[in-house]
Design a protein around this motif. Sequence first.
Motif, PDB file in Angstrom:
ATOM      1  N   LYS A  29       7.501 105.145   8.294  1.00  0.00           N
ATOM      2  CA  LYS A  29       8.892 105.703   8.140  1.00  0.00           C
ATOM      3  C   LYS A  29       9.527 104.543   7.159  1.00  0.00           C
ATOM      4  N   ALA A  30      10.108 105.030   6.088  1.00  0.00           N
ATOM      5  CA  ALA A  30      10.883 104.219   5.125  1.00  0.00           C
ATOM      6  C   ALA A  30      11.822 103.780   5.771  1.00  0.00           C
ATOM      7  N   PRO A  31      12.142 102.373   5.749  1.00  0.00           N
ATOM      8  CA  PRO A  31      13.406 101.602   6.320  1.00  0.00           C
ATOM      9  C   PRO A  31      14.560 102.198   5.508  1.00  0.00           C
ATOM     10  N   SER A  32      15.865 102.643   6.380  1.00  0.00           N
ATOM     11  CA  SER A  32      16.873 103.022   5.769  1.00  0.00           C
ATOM     12  C   SER A  32      17.579 101.728   5.039  1.00  0.00           C
ATOM     13  N   PHE A  33      18.304 102.006   3.767  1.00  0.00           N
ATOM     14  CA  PHE A  33      19.031 101.139   3.456  1.00  0.00           C
ATOM     15  C   PHE A  33      20.112 101.634   2.585  1.00  0.00           C
ATOM     16  N   SER A  34      21.181 100.837   2.211  1.00  0.00           N
ATOM     17  CA  SER A  34      22.356 101.553   1.286  1.00  0.00           C
ATOM     18  C   SER A  34      22.682 100.197   0.528  1.00  0.00           C
ATOM     19  N   GLY A  35      23.485 100.345  -0.453  1.00  0.00           N
ATOM     20  CA  GLY A  35      24.050  99.458  -1.346  1.00  0.00           C
ATOM     21  C   GLY A  35      24.908 100.046  -2.570  1.00  0.00           C
ATOM     22  N   VAL A  36      25.404  99.381  -3.597  1.00  0.00           N
ATOM     23  CA  VAL A  36      26.300  99.743  -4.368  1.00  0.00           C
ATOM     24  C   VAL A  36      25.516  99.606  -5.728  1.00  0.00           C
ATOM     25  N   ASP A  37      25.234 100.597  -6.445  1.00  0.00           N
ATOM     26  CA  ASP A  37      24.632 100.402  -7.812  1.00  0.00           C
ATOM     27  C   ASP A  37      25.449  99.804  -8.934  1.00  0.00           C
ATOM     28  N   GLN A  38      24.854  99.635 -10.111  1.00  0.00           N
ATOM     29  CA  GLN A  38      25.727  98.830 -11.255  1.00  0.00           C
ATOM     30  C   GLN A  38      26.953  99.884 -11.734  1.00  0.00           C
ATOM     31  N   ASN A  39      26.868 100.871 -11.268  1.00  0.00           N
ATOM     32  CA  ASN A  39      28.210 101.821 -11.749  1.00  0.00           C
ATOM     33  C   ASN A  39      28.961 101.908 -10.505  1.00  0.00           C
ATOM     34  N   GLY A  40      28.917 101.166  -9.580  1.00  0.00           N
ATOM     35  CA  GLY A  40      29.735 101.182  -8.167  1.00  0.00           C
ATOM     36  C   GLY A  40      29.479 102.561  -7.489  1.00  0.00           C
ATOM     37  N   LYS A  42      27.922 104.363  -4.409  1.00  0.00           N
ATOM     38  CA  LYS A  42      27.387 103.877  -3.046  1.00  0.00           C
ATOM     39  C   LYS A  42      26.164 104.854  -2.848  1.00  0.00           C
ATOM     40  N   ILE A  43      25.064 103.922  -2.598  1.00  0.00           N
ATOM     41  CA  ILE A  43      23.658 104.523  -2.493  1.00  0.00           C
ATOM     42  C   ILE A  43      23.235 104.474  -1.109  1.00  0.00           C
ATOM     43  N   SER A  44      22.734 105.592  -0.650  1.00  0.00           N
ATOM     44  CA  SER A  44      22.330 105.319   0.790  1.00  0.00           C
ATOM     45  C   SER A  44      20.954 106.238   0.881  1.00  0.00           C
ATOM     46  N   LEU A  45      19.797 105.617   1.163  1.00  0.00           N
ATOM     47  CA  LEU A  45      18.551 106.268   1.256  1.00  0.00           C
ATOM     48  C   LEU A  45      18.795 107.630   2.003  1.00  0.00           C
ATOM     49  N   GLN A  46      19.142 107.685   3.172  1.00  0.00           N
ATOM     50  CA  GLN A  46      19.636 108.901   4.007  1.00  0.00           C
ATOM     51  C   GLN A  46      20.176 109.938   3.279  1.00  0.00           C
ATOM     52  N   ALA A  87      13.292 114.147  -7.975  1.00  0.00           N
ATOM     53  CA  ALA A  87      13.150 112.738  -7.657  1.00  0.00           C
ATOM     54  C   ALA A  87      14.660 111.673  -8.009  1.00  0.00           C
ATOM     55  N   TYR A  88      14.890 110.789  -7.292  1.00  0.00           N
ATOM     56  CA  TYR A  88      15.997 109.955  -7.316  1.00  0.00           C
ATOM     57  C   TYR A  88      15.398 108.532  -7.740  1.00  0.00           C
ATOM     58  N   VAL A  89      15.730 107.634  -8.788  1.00  0.00           N
ATOM     59  CA  VAL A  89      15.015 106.593  -9.052  1.00  0.00           C
ATOM     60  C   VAL A  89      16.004 105.681  -8.642  1.00  0.00           C
ATOM     61  N   ILE A  90      15.438 104.630  -8.028  1.00  0.00           N
ATOM     62  CA  ILE A  90      16.236 103.405  -7.552  1.00  0.00           C
ATOM     63  C   ILE A  90      15.537 102.091  -7.839  1.00  0.00           C
ATOM     64  N   GLY A  91      16.013 101.037  -8.406  1.00  0.00           N
ATOM     65  CA  GLY A  91      15.502  99.959  -8.767  1.00  0.00           C
ATOM     66  C   GLY A  91      16.259  98.855  -7.713  1.00  0.00           C
ATOM     67  N   VAL A  92      15.467  97.972  -7.115  1.00  0.00           N
ATOM     68  CA  VAL A  92      16.287  96.946  -6.235  1.00  0.00           C
ATOM     69  C   VAL A  92      15.629  95.516  -6.793  1.00  0.00           C
ATOM     70  N   THR A  93      16.670  94.764  -6.782  1.00  0.00           N
ATOM     71  CA  THR A  93      16.300  93.286  -7.355  1.00  0.00           C
ATOM     72  C   THR A  93      16.955  92.319  -6.624  1.00  0.00           C
ATOM     73  N   PRO A  94      16.752  91.164  -6.696  1.00  0.00           N
ATOM     74  CA  PRO A  94      17.409  89.921  -6.124  1.00  0.00           C
ATOM     75  C   PRO A  94      18.371  89.303  -7.203  1.00  0.00           C
TER      76      PRO A  94
END
Length: 193
Positions: A29-40, A42-46, A87-94
């Motif tokens: 099961k993919a862990p749920s996550f959320s965040g805000v992308d470079q355009n502001g 709101k991104i939520s996996l769910q 498909a929705y493409v999302i990059g994650v970076t520190p």
Amino acid sequence: MKKIILFIALVIVLNSDANAQKGLSVGAKAPSFSGVDQNGKKISLQALLKEHKSVVLFFYRGQWCPYCNKHIKELQESLEQLTAKDAYVIGVTPETSDNISKTINKTSAGFSIIQDKQDVIMKAYGVNFTMDNATFTKYKGYGIDLDANNGNARRTLPVPATYIIDRSGKIKFVHFDPNYQKRASVKTLLSEL
């Protein structure tokens, strides 16, 4: 010759640290996550999985990494093909938002990129590792200041893994290779979608 030896040593050190991580497996099961992308946005996996057949989630190290930039460019060049398969493409970076902007300028990325400020997403997907002091010093010698790039002193990087998550929230495909030079090809991603 000295630079080549240092580079080889750097690859060995980074790969040994990254080998400590395993990532998640197909069927998990993919862990749920959320965040805000470079355009502001709101991104939520769910929420994305309610709107799309799948999510292509990939982790990259930073705008300073030529292998990351090459991979991001390839994803961007094939974005229409990926989105045609719903498909929705999302990059994650520190890296910080300013450095995400540099990545976008270098790659023309038009998909969502999320800053993982506290390494929460990287940890959830088992791709995080901490750079040791010797490697950090070597990187600084190459002009890469990880603390400045990431906006913190944790020195955390992701193994550049890629996951395809299906609508049910299960991981359908995994590319996890501690060798940061190896990435999931667009051809493979398209065949797995």
